[in-house]
Design a protein around this motif. Structure first.
Motif, mmCIF file in Angstrom:
data_model
loop_
_atom_site.group_PDB
_atom_site.id
_atom_site.type_symbol
_atom_site.label_atom_id
_atom_site.label_comp_id
_atom_site.label_asym_id
_atom_site.label_seq_id
_atom_site.Cartn_x
_atom_site.Cartn_y
_atom_site.Cartn_z
ATOM 1 N N LEU A 1 0.799 -1.216 0.000
ATOM 2 C CA LEU A 1 0.000 0.000 0.000
ATOM 3 C C LEU A 1 0.839 1.277 0.000
ATOM 4 O O LEU A 1 0.319 2.362 -0.240
ATOM 5 C CB LEU A 1 -0.947 0.002 1.199
ATOM 6 N N ARG A 2 2.123 1.170 0.257
ATOM 7 C CA ARG A 2 2.995 2.340 0.263
ATOM 8 C C ARG A 2 3.222 2.785 -1.189
ATOM 9 O O ARG A 2 3.397 1.956 -2.081
ATOM 10 C CB ARG A 2 4.334 1.970 0.893
ATOM 11 N N PRO A 3 3.231 4.106 -1.452
ATOM 12 C CA PRO A 3 3.467 4.570 -2.822
ATOM 13 C C PRO A 3 4.846 4.126 -3.286
ATOM 14 O O PRO A 3 5.809 4.144 -2.527
ATOM 15 C CB PRO A 3 3.394 6.092 -2.733
ATOM 16 N N ARG A 4 4.919 3.748 -4.546
ATOM 17 C CA ARG A 4 6.164 3.195 -5.075
ATOM 18 C C ARG A 4 7.273 4.241 -5.138
ATOM 19 O O ARG A 4 8.287 4.116 -4.509
ATOM 20 C CB ARG A 4 5.939 2.639 -6.480
ATOM 21 N N ASN A 5 7.047 5.268 -5.977
ATOM 22 C CA ASN A 5 8.081 6.271 -6.164
ATOM 23 C C ASN A 5 7.383 7.628 -6.160
ATOM 24 O O ASN A 5 6.711 7.981 -7.108
ATOM 25 C CB ASN A 5 8.816 6.039 -7.488
#
Length: 151
Positions: free
Chosen positions: A25-29
């Protein structure tokens, strides 16, 4: 040892599941890509270039207007000098036209003709005033029109 596995195995699996969810769920970049950076840089340089072109064009136009159009004060001063010069010529008899007064531009009209032109212009008979002025002073149409419009 069986009791330890019974406690730590579910705790380890639960920790692995929680870690997997938070990672997924964490944004990639969160940064911008190289293409986006290039587009932003291109837009910035384009805006700077356009602003520079506008600045240069404005400066050139101001310089051109300063050279071709004297200021209002200079125009008034030159008109006053022309009127004074024409008045001196009119008093001495030099420079008098065919009708006893100097021709436009820079000259002065006799007071009777000037009053007649002013009355005609204020009464809305500008065309007739222009015709009369052209006949009396032998001036061109543009000069006569400018003179009558200023009345």
């Amino acid at each position: 040892m069986g009791d330890v596995l019974m406690v730590f195995l579910p705790a380890g699996v639960l920790a692995a599941i929680i870690w997997a969810f938070t990672t997924a769920l964490r944004p990639r970049n969160s940064g911008t890509s190289d293409a986006e950076k290039y587009q932003q840089d291109l837009a910035r340089r384009s805006a700077e270039h356009y602003a520079e072109q506008v600045r240069v064009a404005t400066a050139v136009r101001a310089r051109l207007e300063a050279n071709t159009r004297p200021s209002q004060n200079e125009q008034q001063q030159s008109q006053q000098e022309d009127h004074a010069r024409a008045a001196r010529h009119g008093q001495s008899g030099a420079g008098a036209g065919q009708y006893g007064y100097a021709a436009l531009p820079g000259g002065i009209l006799d007071s009777q003709l000037a009053m007649q032109l002013q009355t005609m212009a204020h009464d809305g008979h500008k065309i007739q005033a222009i015709k009369l002025l052209r006949q009396a002073t032998q001036t061109d149409l543009a000069t006569a029109k400018k003179y009558v419009d200023r009345l």
